[in-house]
Motif scaffolding. Sequence first.
Motif, PDB file in Angstrom:
ATOM      1  N   ALA A 510       0.831  -1.206   0.000  1.00  0.00           N
ATOM      2  CA  ALA A 510       0.000   0.000   0.000  1.00  0.00           C
ATOM      3  C   ALA A 510       0.868   1.260   0.000  1.00  0.00           C
ATOM      4  O   ALA A 510       0.622   2.200  -0.773  1.00  0.00           O
ATOM      5  N   LEU A 511       1.896   1.280   0.864  1.00  0.00           N
ATOM      6  CA  LEU A 511       2.759   2.454   0.934  1.00  0.00           C
ATOM      7  C   LEU A 511       3.511   2.676  -0.371  1.00  0.00           C
ATOM      8  O   LEU A 511       3.632   3.812  -0.854  1.00  0.00           O
ATOM      9  N   SER A 512       4.029   1.598  -0.949  1.00  0.00           N
ATOM     10  CA  SER A 512       4.810   1.754  -2.179  1.00  0.00           C
ATOM     11  C   SER A 512       3.948   2.276  -3.319  1.00  0.00           C
ATOM     12  O   SER A 512       4.393   3.104  -4.108  1.00  0.00           O
ATOM     13  N   LYS A 513       2.695   1.813  -3.402  1.00  0.00           N
ATOM     14  CA  LYS A 513       1.792   2.309  -4.442  1.00  0.00           C
ATOM     15  C   LYS A 513       1.595   3.814  -4.320  1.00  0.00           C
ATOM     16  O   LYS A 513       1.697   4.558  -5.300  1.00  0.00           O
ATOM     17  N   VAL A 514       1.312   4.271  -3.108  1.00  0.00           N
ATOM     18  CA  VAL A 514       1.061   5.697  -2.898  1.00  0.00           C
ATOM     19  C   VAL A 514       2.318   6.510  -3.173  1.00  0.00           C
ATOM     20  O   VAL A 514       2.273   7.550  -3.842  1.00  0.00           O
ATOM     21  N   LEU A 515       3.448   6.045  -2.670  1.00  0.00           N
ATOM     22  CA  LEU A 515       4.687   6.805  -2.828  1.00  0.00           C
ATOM     23  C   LEU A 515       5.119   6.876  -4.287  1.00  0.00           C
ATOM     24  O   LEU A 515       5.625   7.903  -4.748  1.00  0.00           O
ATOM     25  N   ARG A 516       4.920   5.793  -5.040  1.00  0.00           N
ATOM     26  CA  ARG A 516       5.260   5.845  -6.469  1.00  0.00           C
ATOM     27  C   ARG A 516       4.398   6.869  -7.193  1.00  0.00           C
ATOM     28  O   ARG A 516       4.864   7.571  -8.088  1.00  0.00           O
ATOM     29  N   GLN A 517       3.118   6.935  -6.810  1.00  0.00           N
ATOM     30  CA  GLN A 517       2.242   7.928  -7.433  1.00  0.00           C
ATOM     31  C   GLN A 517       2.697   9.346  -7.121  1.00  0.00           C
ATOM     32  O   GLN A 517       2.449  10.271  -7.900  1.00  0.00           O
ATOM     33  N   LYS A 518       3.365   9.516  -5.986  1.00  0.00           N
ATOM     34  CA  LYS A 518       3.854  10.833  -5.599  1.00  0.00           C
ATOM     35  C   LYS A 518       5.238  11.136  -6.195  1.00  0.00           C
ATOM     36  O   LYS A 518       5.797  12.199  -5.939  1.00  0.00           O
ATOM     37  N   GLY A 519       5.798  10.189  -6.960  1.00  0.00           N
ATOM     38  CA  GLY A 519       7.065  10.468  -7.623  1.00  0.00           C
ATOM     39  C   GLY A 519       8.287   9.859  -6.987  1.00  0.00           C
ATOM     40  O   GLY A 519       9.411  10.172  -7.387  1.00  0.00           O
ATOM     41  N   PHE A 520       8.127   8.976  -6.016  1.00  0.00           N
ATOM     42  CA  PHE A 520       9.267   8.340  -5.374  1.00  0.00           C
ATOM     43  C   PHE A 520       9.643   7.051  -6.100  1.00  0.00           C
ATOM     44  O   PHE A 520       8.798   6.391  -6.685  1.00  0.00           O
ATOM     45  N   ARG A 521      10.914   6.730  -6.012  1.00  0.00           N
ATOM     46  CA  ARG A 521      11.350   5.393  -6.369  1.00  0.00           C
ATOM     47  C   ARG A 521      11.429   4.602  -5.073  1.00  0.00           C
ATOM     48  O   ARG A 521      12.034   5.068  -4.103  1.00  0.00           O
ATOM     49  N   VAL A 522      10.805   3.413  -5.041  1.00  0.00           N
ATOM     50  CA  VAL A 522      10.622   2.687  -3.786  1.00  0.00           C
ATOM     51  C   VAL A 522      11.425   1.390  -3.777  1.00  0.00           C
ATOM     52  O   VAL A 522      11.356   0.597  -4.710  1.00  0.00           O
ATOM     53  N   LEU A 523      12.198   1.193  -2.709  1.00  0.00           N
ATOM     54  CA  LEU A 523      12.827  -0.082  -2.409  1.00  0.00           C
ATOM     55  C   LEU A 523      12.115  -0.673  -1.193  1.00  0.00           C
ATOM     56  O   LEU A 523      11.576   0.067  -0.373  1.00  0.00           O
ATOM     57  N   MET A 524      12.123  -2.010  -1.062  1.00  0.00           N
ATOM     58  CA  MET A 524      11.398  -2.645   0.040  1.00  0.00           C
ATOM     59  C   MET A 524      12.271  -3.686   0.734  1.00  0.00           C
ATOM     60  O   MET A 524      13.104  -4.329   0.103  1.00  0.00           O
ATOM     61  N   ALA A 525      12.060  -3.829   2.040  1.00  0.00           N
ATOM     62  CA  ALA A 525      12.759  -4.845   2.826  1.00  0.00           C
ATOM     63  C   ALA A 525      11.796  -5.410   3.860  1.00  0.00           C
ATOM     64  O   ALA A 525      10.990  -4.673   4.431  1.00  0.00           O
ATOM     65  N   GLN A 526      11.901  -6.729   4.121  1.00  0.00           N
ATOM     66  CA  GLN A 526      10.959  -7.402   5.016  1.00  0.00           C
ATOM     67  C   GLN A 526      11.394  -7.402   6.478  1.00  0.00           C
ATOM     68  O   GLN A 526      10.593  -7.682   7.351  1.00  0.00           O
ATOM     69  N   ASP A 527      12.663  -7.124   6.730  1.00  0.00           N
ATOM     70  CA  ASP A 527      13.136  -7.127   8.114  1.00  0.00           C
ATOM     71  C   ASP A 527      14.369  -6.243   8.226  1.00  0.00           C
ATOM     72  O   ASP A 527      14.872  -5.719   7.231  1.00  0.00           O
ATOM     73  N   GLY A 528      14.874  -6.101   9.454  1.00  0.00           N
ATOM     74  CA  GLY A 528      15.983  -5.198   9.698  1.00  0.00           C
ATOM     75  C   GLY A 528      17.247  -5.585   8.963  1.00  0.00           C
ATOM     76  O   GLY A 528      17.938  -4.735   8.384  1.00  0.00           O
ATOM     77  N   GLN A 529      17.588  -6.881   8.952  1.00  0.00           N
ATOM     78  CA  GLN A 529      18.822  -7.319   8.290  1.00  0.00           C
ATOM     79  C   GLN A 529      18.747  -7.081   6.787  1.00  0.00           C
ATOM     80  O   GLN A 529      19.715  -6.635   6.161  1.00  0.00           O
ATOM     81  N   THR A 530      17.595  -7.378   6.180  1.00  0.00           N
ATOM     82  CA  THR A 530      17.424  -7.138   4.750  1.00  0.00           C
ATOM     83  C   THR A 530      17.539  -5.652   4.446  1.00  0.00           C
ATOM     84  O   THR A 530      18.081  -5.259   3.404  1.00  0.00           O
ATOM     85  N   ALA A 531      17.026  -4.797   5.355  1.00  0.00           N
ATOM     86  CA  ALA A 531      17.141  -3.345   5.157  1.00  0.00           C
ATOM     87  C   ALA A 531      18.605  -2.917   5.128  1.00  0.00           C
ATOM     88  O   ALA A 531      19.008  -2.106   4.278  1.00  0.00           O
TER      89      ALA A 531
END
Length: 616
Positions: A510-531
């Motif tokens: 949900a967050l990535s969809k909204v942020l992309r519409q606002k012009g952001f490039r989005v990366l995602m991580a499922q946990d702290g180590q992956t981040a």
Amino acid sequence: ISDSGTHLLRLINDILDISKVEAGKMVVDLSELPLADFAQSLTRRFNRLAEAKHLSLQVTVEDNLPAAIRTDSGKLDQIINNLVGNALKFTEAGGVTVTVRDASAGMLAIDVADTGIGIPADKLERVFVAFEQVDGSTSRSFGGTGLGLTISRKLAQFLGGDVAVESTVGRGSVFTLTLPLEASHAERAIAPASPLPTPMPAVPSASPLPYAAALKCDDDRDDLSPKDETILIIEDDVAFARIVRDAARKQGFKCLVAQEGPTGIGLARQYRPTGVVLDISLPGMDGWTVMEQLKKHSETRHIPVHFMSATDASRRGLEIGAVGFFTKPVTKEQIAQAFDRIHHFASPGTRRLLLVEDDAGTRKAVRSLLAAEHLEIVEAPTGEEAIARLRDDAPYDCMILDLGLPGLDGHSLLKRCTEENLPVPPIVVYSARELSETDTFSLREYTDSIVIKGARSPDRLLDEVTLFLHSVQARLPDAQQRLLRGLQKGDASDGPVVLVVDDDMRNTFALSKVLRQKGFRVLMAQDGQTALDQLNQAAAVDVVLMDIMMPGMDGYEATRQIRKLERFRALPVIALTAKAMAGDREKCLEAGADDYVSKPVDIDVLLASIAKLVPR
């Protein structure tokens, strides 16, 4: 959204169940339950979940038991579903065994044994207390509300039995449900019901106008020209059909209205509408059959169909090729969204499609499926050739990607595109491979369109590709068009890069969809180590949105680890948490976060926080 709503509904039902039991208002519905049927149903219900986690599941009924017991099968299912579901959730290796046995003294026992994490001795009784969990920390690996076992024990006691537990940490647990073989225990537990009030006599309603008289003369079938965009509404609810018709007219569509499936199919073949709004619960021929008929014929199969129905079956609707599915009641905004989605299919112009698929037969089938006068299809049988095409050719409008490519597979191809800043078009993943949650999560960074090859997947593929090949960009504001052009060129300077860290895919999606519409490039991580890994691999990240409650390494610890690295000392980190408890903000700032936003996230508040920390 559906998953979140279901989760909330389950929580509400759990609280209501506790309230009913404690108030003595619970009603027992007694019936004969064959134990063989019970065991078969339990195996069927949980076998796929066990297989998905590579666990064994064994259900055994001992021979010395009666063929059936008299109990409330619905409440028994609720108890057993919770016990077996918990056993599978808290078991990473080994399996779960369910044994139905004689407990003597007219009692039946059902043992649910697992080889999971176990429960410490000092917490064995706490697990039956409402909202209590063995691990309530922000870094716990297993979610839940802490209500399931509370309700299970109360229901068992209400039925004349109980739930007990034995456990050894690291070796597993055994939950034992005891119930009376005879219904007498349960019958004595039922308080006499209060007499129901005498119902008021029904007031006859005015007879509605015949559907044809109400709508047929008021649609636009007698006032259509070849240039008109037309919406076909197949709906037997007169009032709702009027609402959709009026909304369509406001958006510039002409309307056709049909009350029954066969009439709707006939109108679709005759007028070839721009799109169809379809109900499922139609008299005679239902909406599923109508959809099947529309997709079966070449003259109507390309028409986008959007379901609006009181039947909640969105997954099935999308799987058979619908472009969208809304469950009634729907809002005016949702109706407008449906028309916007249909609008995507109405733009002329030549389009270029890159088909990345190693199987020649599949390439031929997809080419035949998508062949159109204004579509150029370029084939790439390997990931390496696809990279070369994206690097050297003119821009593409869409890419169909198989994940199981020889050499450079689909995941690696997408990663290479990001590393080389190649102009990646909208992507439709078309793969026969079953996707794990991790696979789906990683693909969501690049696309929202994933089509699994199967009997009905050609229809779905056609709809997804057609959606991307029509001009969406032309109808966007100038600023948004400039932003899209910049992002398509791989120019990160046109939009900040944000890393969303959250273990719940619903939140990241949900967050990535909204942020992309606002012009952001989005990366995602499922946990702290992956981040941390993402930060070390990415060329540049402008801001991190850090969830606090995550398995393994929680948001507090992940933020501390980020701050330990010299290059990330000044990297803006915004903490996101659903707890919203006193002192949370201070704990987040103490861990190294620059700001704090509570869930559910107010997008305006979040954007204001980002703008403050990332002025550009």
